[in-house]
Design a protein around this motif. Structure first.
Motif, PDB file in Angstrom:
ATOM      1  N   ALA A 316       0.836  -1.204   0.000  1.00 29.79           N
ATOM      2  CA  ALA A 316       0.000   0.000   0.000  1.00 29.79           C
ATOM      3  C   ALA A 316       0.865   1.247   0.000  1.00 29.79           C
ATOM      4  O   ALA A 316       0.623   2.197  -0.756  1.00 29.79           O
ATOM      5  CB  ALA A 316      -0.930  -0.017   1.209  1.00 29.79           C
ATOM      6  N   ARG A 317       1.945   1.237   0.858  1.00 26.02           N
ATOM      7  CA  ARG A 317       2.826   2.397   0.938  1.00 26.02           C
ATOM      8  C   ARG A 317       3.503   2.654  -0.395  1.00 26.02           C
ATOM      9  O   ARG A 317       3.537   3.783  -0.882  1.00 26.02           O
ATOM     10  CB  ARG A 317       3.888   2.155   2.019  1.00 26.02           C
ATOM     11  CG  ARG A 317       3.890   3.214   3.090  1.00 26.02           C
ATOM     12  CD  ARG A 317       4.898   2.933   4.172  1.00 26.02           C
ATOM     13  NE  ARG A 317       4.384   1.997   5.161  1.00 26.02           N
ATOM     14  CZ  ARG A 317       5.135   1.132   5.861  1.00 26.02           C
ATOM     15  NH1 ARG A 317       6.432   1.094   5.686  1.00 26.02           N
ATOM     16  NH2 ARG A 317       4.584   0.309   6.712  1.00 26.02           N
ATOM     17  N   THR A 318       4.048   1.580  -1.041  1.00 26.22           N
ATOM     18  CA  THR A 318       4.743   1.766  -2.311  1.00 26.22           C
ATOM     19  C   THR A 318       3.801   2.326  -3.363  1.00 26.22           C
ATOM     20  O   THR A 318       4.144   3.244  -4.104  1.00 26.22           O
ATOM     21  CB  THR A 318       5.307   0.428  -2.843  1.00 26.22           C
ATOM     22  OG1 THR A 318       5.068  -0.608  -1.901  1.00 26.22           O
ATOM     23  CG2 THR A 318       6.760   0.534  -3.176  1.00 26.22           C
ATOM     24  N   ASN A 319       2.597   1.752  -3.400  1.00 28.96           N
ATOM     25  CA  ASN A 319       1.655   2.233  -4.417  1.00 28.96           C
ATOM     26  C   ASN A 319       1.294   3.683  -4.214  1.00 28.96           C
ATOM     27  O   ASN A 319       1.200   4.464  -5.155  1.00 28.96           O
ATOM     28  CB  ASN A 319       0.385   1.366  -4.403  1.00 28.96           C
ATOM     29  CG  ASN A 319       0.618   0.037  -5.085  1.00 28.96           C
ATOM     30  OD1 ASN A 319       1.523  -0.082  -5.894  1.00 28.96           O
ATOM     31  ND2 ASN A 319      -0.190  -0.953  -4.763  1.00 28.96           N
ATOM     32  N   LEU A 320       1.114   4.052  -2.936  1.00 27.97           N
ATOM     33  CA  LEU A 320       0.762   5.444  -2.656  1.00 27.97           C
ATOM     34  C   LEU A 320       1.878   6.379  -3.086  1.00 27.97           C
ATOM     35  O   LEU A 320       1.643   7.436  -3.678  1.00 27.97           O
ATOM     36  CB  LEU A 320       0.493   5.622  -1.156  1.00 27.97           C
ATOM     37  CG  LEU A 320      -0.950   5.310  -0.724  1.00 27.97           C
ATOM     38  CD1 LEU A 320      -1.072   5.325   0.785  1.00 27.97           C
ATOM     39  CD2 LEU A 320      -1.907   6.341  -1.316  1.00 27.97           C
ATOM     40  N   SER A 321       3.157   5.971  -2.795  1.00 29.46           N
ATOM     41  CA  SER A 321       4.263   6.843  -3.170  1.00 29.46           C
ATOM     42  C   SER A 321       4.396   6.927  -4.682  1.00 29.46           C
ATOM     43  O   SER A 321       4.722   7.975  -5.233  1.00 29.46           O
ATOM     44  CB  SER A 321       5.566   6.361  -2.535  1.00 29.46           C
ATOM     45  OG  SER A 321       5.842   5.050  -2.975  1.00 29.46           O
ATOM     46  N   ILE A 322       4.096   5.815  -5.390  1.00 25.13           N
ATOM     47  CA  ILE A 322       4.129   5.851  -6.858  1.00 25.13           C
ATOM     48  C   ILE A 322       3.112   6.868  -7.356  1.00 25.13           C
ATOM     49  O   ILE A 322       3.401   7.693  -8.236  1.00 25.13           O
ATOM     50  CB  ILE A 322       3.830   4.463  -7.459  1.00 25.13           C
ATOM     51  CG1 ILE A 322       4.990   3.498  -7.212  1.00 25.13           C
ATOM     52  CG2 ILE A 322       3.576   4.578  -8.966  1.00 25.13           C
ATOM     53  CD1 ILE A 322       4.728   2.102  -7.706  1.00 25.13           C
ATOM     54  N   ILE A 323       1.906   6.783  -6.785  1.00 21.83           N
ATOM     55  CA  ILE A 323       0.850   7.709  -7.225  1.00 21.83           C
ATOM     56  C   ILE A 323       1.264   9.147  -6.931  1.00 21.83           C
ATOM     57  O   ILE A 323       1.067  10.049  -7.749  1.00 21.83           O
ATOM     58  CB  ILE A 323      -0.490   7.369  -6.537  1.00 21.83           C
ATOM     59  CG1 ILE A 323      -0.972   5.989  -6.992  1.00 21.83           C
ATOM     60  CG2 ILE A 323      -1.537   8.415  -6.852  1.00 21.83           C
ATOM     61  CD1 ILE A 323      -2.196   5.492  -6.275  1.00 21.83           C
ATOM     62  N   LYS A 324       1.903   9.351  -5.733  1.00 23.76           N
ATOM     63  CA  LYS A 324       2.340  10.707  -5.394  1.00 23.76           C
ATOM     64  C   LYS A 324       3.368  11.195  -6.394  1.00 23.76           C
ATOM     65  O   LYS A 324       3.307  12.327  -6.873  1.00 23.76           O
ATOM     66  CB  LYS A 324       2.966  10.701  -3.988  1.00 23.76           C
ATOM     67  CG  LYS A 324       1.999  11.120  -2.891  1.00 23.76           C
ATOM     68  CD  LYS A 324       2.751  11.450  -1.630  1.00 23.76           C
ATOM     69  CE  LYS A 324       2.138  10.655  -0.473  1.00 23.76           C
ATOM     70  NZ  LYS A 324       2.995  10.599   0.686  1.00 23.76           N
ATOM     71  N   ASN A 325       4.350  10.311  -6.726  1.00 26.91           N
ATOM     72  CA  ASN A 325       5.424  10.725  -7.620  1.00 26.91           C
ATOM     73  C   ASN A 325       4.933  10.951  -9.035  1.00 26.91           C
ATOM     74  O   ASN A 325       5.519  11.708  -9.784  1.00 26.91           O
ATOM     75  CB  ASN A 325       6.554   9.682  -7.635  1.00 26.91           C
ATOM     76  CG  ASN A 325       7.395   9.782  -6.383  1.00 26.91           C
ATOM     77  OD1 ASN A 325       7.439  10.842  -5.770  1.00 26.91           O
ATOM     78  ND2 ASN A 325       8.055   8.710  -6.005  1.00 26.91           N
ATOM     79  N   LEU A 326       3.886  10.258  -9.410  1.00 29.91           N
ATOM     80  CA  LEU A 326       3.318  10.471 -10.746  1.00 29.91           C
ATOM     81  C   LEU A 326       2.911  11.919 -10.906  1.00 29.91           C
ATOM     82  O   LEU A 326       3.091  12.536 -11.945  1.00 29.91           O
ATOM     83  CB  LEU A 326       2.081   9.581 -10.945  1.00 29.91           C
ATOM     84  CG  LEU A 326       2.315   8.171 -11.466  1.00 29.91           C
ATOM     85  CD1 LEU A 326       0.989   7.424 -11.505  1.00 29.91           C
ATOM     86  CD2 LEU A 326       2.916   8.197 -12.861  1.00 29.91           C
TER      87      LEU A 326
END
Lengths: 365, 363
Positions: A316-326
């Motif tokens: 969940a954390r990795t996905n959230l950070s990916i979305i943030k970085n997008l």
């Protein structure tokens, strides 16, 4: 720390692909069944459309139709993918699509569950709609000369005959409205004038019901007029007489009918959801095991398959950070109060040597 | 002089066998279709059994059911014969059975034709049966307390509402019958006494109809009583009122319904007859072609297939001669026994006279 890791040999992977192929085709069939159930429900609701007031109950069959079509499409694609996954060469074609496909199936399965729950929640909306709709229809029963309402009498009569019901809650609802049009009332008669004057709104109210309320199973010819007057009919007691008219209210009868349909439809949707869930799990395992095989390089070796690579929280954390970085991709990194024009030397530890290395001379020869 | 002779080489024979195999499986499904049709028709007739006096019309669905079952079996055998026809060792065992098969297949076609004819011819009988049945139903409408008749009211009411009809020929049939039971009549009331006395049989007749005759499409609430009295209801004219009650009689409605059912199945039955005939003819060609090929020295060569070995007239004479021989064979036996019995009688008489002749010399 993978979630539910399973080791897959080559034969196991092939078997998984075949099983998934079959499951996908079964899910296409269930998707088609869902589509037809949605259409059936839509048709049934439209048939009695005049008796339901303007409540939004159409969203349930519309959702079912959409879900059915999407299920057919997704599972058809899934079947094709799984069929190709047995052969590693063909799998490379689908490699890029597989992860988005799994994500789509995950969201779609969620939609199916929502659809199933909607089926059961429609009950209350429908009850309200029927309550208001039937009251209106009964009020306009007599208006067979008003355009737009001239068929309500026929609709209501046929409804009461078909569903073996009378009135909204019971036959007494007919006592409170005027269901005989003024066109057929002889205003010169004293009895008619008395009745009209007996209530505030000047309505011709009577303790009688239309013929469609008559019960077929009654041993005596139907008593429609002066129902509450025991002395008006020979050998008749209004309180104990049960077989003369239909006792159920039409709202109750229609609600039972639709609830029965909705329960069957809801059950089918739940079964579809279970199928979709199993397909999703299988596809996820297949995807991860095939990717690991490609990473290892040897297509015949064993590989691991899992549901999630790391634990749930970390994913969940990795996905959230990916979305943030997008979101940050197009932004310049001004978050550390740095002037973007200042050259900050690289803090990288790796040292690859000086930049001005003289070219190597080939002294031989 | 064979009838409709055709030449078949090996490839054509194989094609014929394959085509016939497919055709016979198609005929099996047609047989199942006919069976289901018969069952459906029978259930529809049984549902309205109570208003029909006799069951003559049931012969149509009964024949359809029998023909359907027989056709399934017959065409399945045909497909087995096709499978074996290419194998010279297995085909001969069907030889004897094939003659019986042709007879049965022809009989099925005739029965199906008979069904089509019957379904038109029995219309009159159906109407008669319905007339009597409905008359009884209307007469016993009030007898809801008599065991055996207590459901007549419900049956007639349901029938009138479902088929949108009233009475036997029209709604006036209800005026001639007492349809209100005496249990619900107040005999102390003057009106009731007058009505009961007004006719010879002391029946309570009124110009009213049951509620099931009411037409939901009428713009006004249903008028059931005092129908012939235009003054009894406001803004009502008995002669010109059409929408108040159902105008059709139930006999007409039911006859139309059943005739419609049987007519719509007509084209289906006719196409099944065609398919069965084509299976029959193709089977005959296959049989003669394969038998001809097996009789040749080289079974792979060309052979002839025909419908009849000789012309129609000659085949008929042959068959007649065979049948007569069979009959004569049966007749000659008793004549022979009589002659031999007489001969035996003579022999015993001779023996007796010999004994009589020899005995006197003894004494």
């Amino acid at each position: 720390m993978a979630v539910l890791k399973v080791k897959f040999t080559k034969t196991k992977r092939d078997k998984l692909a075949q099983v998934l192929w079959i499951l996908n085709w079964i899910s296409v069939v269930t998707g088609a069944i869902l589509f037809s159930l949605g259409t059936f429900l839509k048709v049934e609701l439209n048939k009695r459309g005049e008796l339901m007031s303007e409540r939004d109950v159409q969203y349930v069959p519309n959702t079912l139709i959409a879900v059915g079509l999407i299920a057919c499409a997704i599972n058809f694609l899934g079947g094709k993918i799984c069929y190709d996954c047995v052969d590693t060469a063909k799998f490379l074609r689908w490699k890029v699509v597989l992860l988005p496909y799994t994500a789509c199936t995950f969201f779609f399965t969620f939609c199916v569950l929502v659809g199933a729950l909607m089926c059961y929640s429609m009950h209350w909306e429908l009850e309200e709609a029927l309550n208001l709709g039937l009251t209106q229809a009964m009020r306009f029963y007599k208006d067979t000369d008003t355009p737009g309402r001239c068929f309500l009498k026929r609709t209501l009569d046929i409804l009461q005959i078909e569903f073996q019901c009378c009135g909204n809650n019971g036959y007494r609802d007919w006592f409170q409205i005027q269901w005989i049009s003024n066109r057929y009332l002889d205003m010169s008669k004293k009895e008619v004038i008395d009745r009209l004057r007996s209530n505030v709104e000047g309505k011709y109210l009577m303790d009688g019901v239309p013929f469609s309320c008559c019960n077929l199973n009654s041993p005596r010819p139907c008593i429609q007029q002066q129902i509450t007057n025991n002395s008006a009919h020979y050998n008749y007691e209004h309180q104990t007489e049960e077989l003369n008219l239909w006792m159920t209210g039409c709202r109750q009868a229609l609600l039972e009918y639709y609830t029965h349909i909705m329960q069957s439809v809801g059950l089918t949707v739940l079964i579809t959801w279970l199928f979709e869930l199993s397909v999703l799990t299988g596809v996820r395992y297949l995807q991860t095991s095939l990717e690991n095989v490609l990473r290892q390089g040897d297509p015949n070796s064993d590989s691991d398959g899992w549901l999630l690579e790391t634990s749930l929280m970390e994913t969940a954390r990795t996905n959230l950070s990916i979305i943030k970085n997008l979101g940050k991709n197009n932004q310049i990194d001004a978050g550390h109060n740095r002037d973007p024009n200042v050259d900050v030397p690289s803090t990288s530890k790796a040292h690859y040597g000086p930049d001005n290395v003289p070219p190597k001379h080939n002294t031989e020869g | 002089m064979a009838l409709l002779k055709m030449k078949f080489n090996q490839q054509r024979r194989v094609r014929l066998a394959q085509g016939l195999w497919l055709l016979s499986w198609l005929a099996v499904t047609c047989g199942a279709f006919i069976f289901c049709l018969g069952v459906y028709l029978k259930t529809e007739l049984l549902r309205r059994d109570e208003v029909m006096e006799n069951t003559e019309i049931h012969v149509v669905p009964n024949i359809l059911i029998m023909v359907g079952l027989a056709s399934i079996g017959t065409n399945w055998i045909a497909s087995r014969v096709c499978q074996d026809s290419m194998d010279a060792s297995r085909f001969p065992r069907w030889k004897v059975l094939l003659l019986a098969w042709f007879v049965v297949a022809a009989l099925l076609c005739c029965l199906l034709l008979a069904v089509v004819v019957l379904s038109y011819a029995l219309q009159g009988r159906l109407e008669e049966s319905l007339k009597v049945g409905l008359r009884n139903g209307i007469r016993f409408y009030k007898d809801t307390d008599v065991p055996g008749r207590c459901f007549q009211k419900e049956t007639i009411d349901r029938l009138q509402m479902e088929f949108r009809c009233c009475g036997n020929n029209n709604f006036k049939d209800w005026f001639e019958v007492q349809w209100v039971s005496n249990r619900y009549l107040d005999f102390t009331s003057q009106e009731v006494k007058d009505r009961v006395r007004s006719n010879v049989d002391n029946r309570y007749l009124l110009d009213g109809v049951p509620f099931s005759c009411c037409n939901p499409a009428s713009p006004r609430p249903c008028l059931q009583y005092h129908l012939t009295d235009s003054r009894a209801h406001y803004n009502y004219e008995y002669q010109s009122e059409e929408l108040n009650l159902y105008g059709r009689g139930c006999r007409q409605a039911l006859t139309d319904y059943y005739m419609g059912l049987m007519n719509s199945t007509g084209p289906g039955v006719l196409s099944v007859i065609l398919i069965q005939m084509s299976v029959l003819l193709s089977m005959r060609y296959l049989q003669t072609a394969v038998e001809g090929a097996m009789a040749l020295e080289n079974p792979e060569e060309e052979s002839e297939g025909y419908l009849l070995e000789k012309g129609v007239k000659e085949t008929y004479q042959d068959v007649r001669a065979k049948v007569l021989n069979l009959v004569k064979f049966v007749q000659v036996d008793p004549a022979d026994e009589g002659a031999s019995g007489a001969a035996e009688g003579e022999k015993t008489a001779d023996a007796n006279t010999e004994k009589a002749a020899t005995s006197p010399p003894a004494s």
